[in-house]
Design a protein around this motif. Structure first.
Motif, PDB file in Angstrom:
ATOM      1  N   PHE A 199       0.798  -1.224   0.000  1.00 29.55           N
ATOM      2  CA  PHE A 199       0.000   0.000   0.000  1.00 29.55           C
ATOM      3  C   PHE A 199       0.831   1.275   0.000  1.00 29.55           C
ATOM      4  O   PHE A 199       0.445   2.286  -0.591  1.00 29.55           O
ATOM      5  N   ALA A 200       1.987   1.286   0.668  1.00 27.20           N
ATOM      6  CA  ALA A 200       2.666   2.542   0.996  1.00 27.20           C
ATOM      7  C   ALA A 200       3.120   3.305  -0.243  1.00 27.20           C
ATOM      8  O   ALA A 200       2.784   4.481  -0.421  1.00 27.20           O
ATOM      9  N   VAL A 201       3.868   2.649  -1.101  1.00 25.23           N
ATOM     10  CA  VAL A 201       4.364   3.323  -2.310  1.00 25.23           C
ATOM     11  C   VAL A 201       3.924   2.597  -3.576  1.00 25.23           C
ATOM     12  O   VAL A 201       4.365   2.941  -4.673  1.00 25.23           O
ATOM     13  N   GLY A 202       3.097   1.582  -3.418  1.00 26.27           N
ATOM     14  CA  GLY A 202       2.613   0.853  -4.586  1.00 26.27           C
ATOM     15  C   GLY A 202       3.562  -0.188  -5.109  1.00 26.27           C
ATOM     16  O   GLY A 202       3.402  -0.667  -6.234  1.00 26.27           O
ATOM     17  N   LYS A 203       4.569  -0.584  -4.303  1.00 24.44           N
ATOM     18  CA  LYS A 203       5.558  -1.566  -4.757  1.00 24.44           C
ATOM     19  C   LYS A 203       4.896  -2.891  -5.104  1.00 24.44           C
ATOM     20  O   LYS A 203       4.065  -3.397  -4.358  1.00 24.44           O
ATOM     21  N   LEU A 204       5.288  -3.475  -6.249  1.00 23.20           N
ATOM     22  CA  LEU A 204       4.748  -4.757  -6.672  1.00 23.20           C
ATOM     23  C   LEU A 204       5.279  -5.866  -5.773  1.00 23.20           C
ATOM     24  O   LEU A 204       6.492  -6.028  -5.614  1.00 23.20           O
ATOM     25  N   VAL A 205       4.371  -6.627  -5.180  1.00 24.46           N
ATOM     26  CA  VAL A 205       4.741  -7.769  -4.344  1.00 24.46           C
ATOM     27  C   VAL A 205       4.748  -9.051  -5.164  1.00 24.46           C
ATOM     28  O   VAL A 205       5.674  -9.863  -5.079  1.00 24.46           O
ATOM     29  N   ALA A 206       3.714  -9.268  -5.965  1.00 23.78           N
ATOM     30  CA  ALA A 206       3.620 -10.486  -6.764  1.00 23.78           C
ATOM     31  C   ALA A 206       2.692 -10.244  -7.942  1.00 23.78           C
ATOM     32  O   ALA A 206       1.773  -9.430  -7.874  1.00 23.78           O
ATOM     33  N   ARG A 248     -11.071   9.324   0.978  1.00 26.87           N
ATOM     34  CA  ARG A 248      -9.685   9.783   0.866  1.00 26.87           C
ATOM     35  C   ARG A 248      -8.995   9.838   2.232  1.00 26.87           C
ATOM     36  O   ARG A 248      -7.808   9.520   2.354  1.00 26.87           O
ATOM     37  N   LYS A 249      -9.726  10.229   3.238  1.00 26.68           N
ATOM     38  CA  LYS A 249      -9.141  10.321   4.577  1.00 26.68           C
ATOM     39  C   LYS A 249      -8.761   8.948   5.105  1.00 26.68           C
ATOM     40  O   LYS A 249      -7.672   8.763   5.683  1.00 26.68           O
ATOM     41  N   ILE A 250      -9.636   7.962   4.919  1.00 29.01           N
ATOM     42  CA  ILE A 250      -9.390   6.622   5.445  1.00 29.01           C
ATOM     43  C   ILE A 250      -8.202   5.957   4.755  1.00 29.01           C
ATOM     44  O   ILE A 250      -7.457   5.192   5.369  1.00 29.01           O
ATOM     45  N   PHE A 251      -8.000   6.267   3.481  1.00 31.24           N
ATOM     46  CA  PHE A 251      -6.915   5.651   2.719  1.00 31.24           C
ATOM     47  C   PHE A 251      -5.809   6.661   2.388  1.00 31.24           C
ATOM     48  O   PHE A 251      -5.092   6.494   1.401  1.00 31.24           O
ATOM     49  N   ALA A 252      -5.661   7.655   3.226  1.00 34.51           N
ATOM     50  CA  ALA A 252      -4.711   8.744   2.951  1.00 34.51           C
ATOM     51  C   ALA A 252      -3.265   8.270   2.910  1.00 34.51           C
ATOM     52  O   ALA A 252      -2.424   8.888   2.237  1.00 34.51           O
ATOM     53  N   ASP A 253      -2.932   7.197   3.622  1.00 34.09           N
ATOM     54  CA  ASP A 253      -1.544   6.727   3.645  1.00 34.09           C
ATOM     55  C   ASP A 253      -1.237   5.745   2.518  1.00 34.09           C
ATOM     56  O   ASP A 253      -0.124   5.220   2.436  1.00 34.09           O
ATOM     57  N   PHE A 254      -2.208   5.491   1.637  1.00 34.78           N
ATOM     58  CA  PHE A 254      -1.934   4.668   0.458  1.00 34.78           C
ATOM     59  C   PHE A 254      -1.252   5.538  -0.590  1.00 34.78           C
ATOM     60  O   PHE A 254      -1.705   6.637  -0.902  1.00 34.78           O
ATOM     61  N   GLY A 255      -0.153   5.031  -1.130  1.00 33.70           N
ATOM     62  CA  GLY A 255       0.595   5.808  -2.123  1.00 33.70           C
ATOM     63  C   GLY A 255       0.395   5.274  -3.522  1.00 33.70           C
ATOM     64  O   GLY A 255      -0.570   4.576  -3.823  1.00 33.70           O
ATOM     65  N   GLY A 256       1.335   5.588  -4.392  1.00 30.86           N
ATOM     66  CA  GLY A 256       1.296   5.101  -5.763  1.00 30.86           C
ATOM     67  C   GLY A 256       0.050   5.521  -6.513  1.00 30.86           C
ATOM     68  O   GLY A 256      -0.467   6.629  -6.343  1.00 30.86           O
ATOM     69  N   ASP A 257      -0.462   4.619  -7.329  1.00 28.27           N
ATOM     70  CA  ASP A 257      -1.619   4.924  -8.167  1.00 28.27           C
ATOM     71  C   ASP A 257      -2.888   5.154  -7.348  1.00 28.27           C
ATOM     72  O   ASP A 257      -3.780   5.886  -7.781  1.00 28.27           O
ATOM     73  N   VAL A 258      -2.995   4.521  -6.189  1.00 26.59           N
ATOM     74  CA  VAL A 258      -4.215   4.653  -5.400  1.00 26.59           C
ATOM     75  C   VAL A 258      -4.476   6.104  -5.036  1.00 26.59           C
ATOM     76  O   VAL A 258      -5.603   6.602  -5.149  1.00 26.59           O
ATOM     77  N   ARG A 259      -3.455   6.795  -4.592  1.00 19.64           N
ATOM     78  CA  ARG A 259      -3.638   8.191  -4.199  1.00 19.64           C
ATOM     79  C   ARG A 259      -4.138   9.029  -5.374  1.00 19.64           C
ATOM     80  O   ARG A 259      -5.033   9.856  -5.231  1.00 19.64           O
TER      81      ARG A 259
END
Length: 390
Positions: free
Chosen positions: A81-88, A243-254
């Motif tokens: 979630f944080a920066v959108g890094k691909l896990v798998a 937006r407030k609830i997911f404010a710490d999601f980065g990458g494309d989500v933001r």
């Protein structure tokens, strides 16, 4: 059993009801759909049609039309979630046979099915608000305005708060899963590829995928929380809350959440699978029989499978009662398994405690690299199941 001329009422013009009407009518049943809305429509949202749903649409002669309104899914990607890094990344093309997954706007699939219904000569009666259903030799749908409609067979495809389910099983109170979901569609401003992306965060996750030739992105966001939320698909919420609830999601989500102008919220409730799916010439399918949480994207597809199996069971049986019994027997074990795994699946995305979260992500990454076929094949029992050849 010869269905020719069997006077049938289908309550509900959602995906399950429309598919059920088509499956019965193709064997000669005289079908009327009773729909409470003023038109057959659906608010904006996406859904995924996995191969087990495609087989039903293929058997009904609708696969080519599905392809025209859908996007073929290439993969499932799991991101931190944080920066959108691909896990798998799980490549959907690794199946040993031709199996196709599609992303489709729910409204477009409803239109496809509704057009097929009309072309088949099935009657659609709108503004039919069913108040209660009375099973019997000739089951009756009583309307809120005092009118009634009688048939030889009644199929309840009327969703979570089904009057048909209540008529068969009585009232049952669902329980709140302590999860709340939001859904929205936004313009695809950065070229979201034809993949389903699951952005995994502590106690939350966001799923995104493209719709309508890549013009839109569908968003489903889920949060675990103790605060109760109302059950229902079309309850509007303030986009700023999302937006407030997911404010710490980065990458494309933001970037996607910044574009949200209209969003719907609903509380996720667990309903038990109905003990009785049929009685006295009344039957139920889809969410009316086995409401499914959205974490395996199987709600609509299970309803389509139900519709096919129902019609197939009836034509193989000597009479309506035995055919309906065969329908429930064939479907019950499978749908219970799907319902249970969907209920458990969200937990995999919501890990919050370290080092468990990091270790789980490392395991997903290693599995996707070293054992990709096994990773994608763990749910073959769902996706490669073909009810049309049973």
């Amino acid at each position: 059993m010869d269905l020719t001329g069997l006077k049938t009422n289908v309550v509900g013009a959602g995906i399950g009801g429309l598919t059920g009407a088509l499956a019965l009518a193709r064997h000669g049943a005289d079908v009327t759909i009773l729909e409470q809305a003023s038109e057959i429509t659906e608010v904006g949202a996406g859904l995924q049609v996995s191969p087990n749903g495609v087989t039903v649409l293929r058997a009904l002669g609708l696969e080519s039309q599905l392809k025209q309104i859908s996007m073929r899914a290439e993969a499932v990607e799991l991101h931190d979630f944080a920066v959108g890094k691909l896990v798998a990344r799980l490549d959907l093309g690794l199946s040993p046979v031709d199996t196709f997954y599609y992303f489709v706007h729910r409204a477009d699939l409803i239109d496809l099915l509704a057009n097929a219904v009309r072309q088949c000569g099935i009657k659609i009666r709108l503004l039919q608000h069913v108040d209660c259903i009375l099973p019997g030799d000739f089951p009756v749908a009583h309307m809120a305005n005092g009118a009634k409609s009688t048939a030889q067979f009644l199929l309840g495809a009327d969703g979570l708060h089904s009057k048909a389910r209540s008529a068969l099983n009585g009232a049952v109170s669902p329980f709140f899963t302590r999860q709340v979901a939001w859904r929205a569609t936004v313009p695809n401003i950065f070229g979201h590829k034809s993949v389903a992306r699951v952005h995994m965060g502590p106690h939350r996750h966001v799923v995104t995928y493209p719709l309508r030739e890549g013009e839109l992105v569908n968003i489903v966001a889920v949060q675990e929380r103790a605060q109760w939320a109302e059950e229902g698909w079309n309850i509007q919420d303030d986009p700023d809350n999302l937006r407030k609830i997911f404010a710490d999601f980065g990458g494309d989500v933001r970037r996607l959440l910044k574009q949200v102008e209209t969003v719907n919220r609903w509380g996720l409730f667990r309903h038990p699978v109905a003990p009785l799916w049929h009685k006295d010439n009344v039957a139920i399918l889809g969410d009316a029989a086995h409401p499914t949480l959205p974490f395996m994207a199987q709600g609509a597809v299970m309803a389509m499978e139900d519709a096919w199996v129902l019609a197939a069971s009836l034509i193989r049986a000597p009479n309506l009662t035995s055919g309906l019994a065969a329908y429930q027997k064939q479907r019950e074990v499978r749908v219970k398994r799907v319902v249970n795994i969907a209920s458990k699946n969200a937990r995999k995305y919501h890990l919050s405690v370290e080092p468990m979260r990091t270790l789980a992500h490392l395991g997903l990454r290693a599995g996707s690299i070293l054992l990709p076929r096994q990773m994608i094949g763990q749910f073959d029992w769902i996706y490669r199941h073909d009810v049309t050849t049973e």
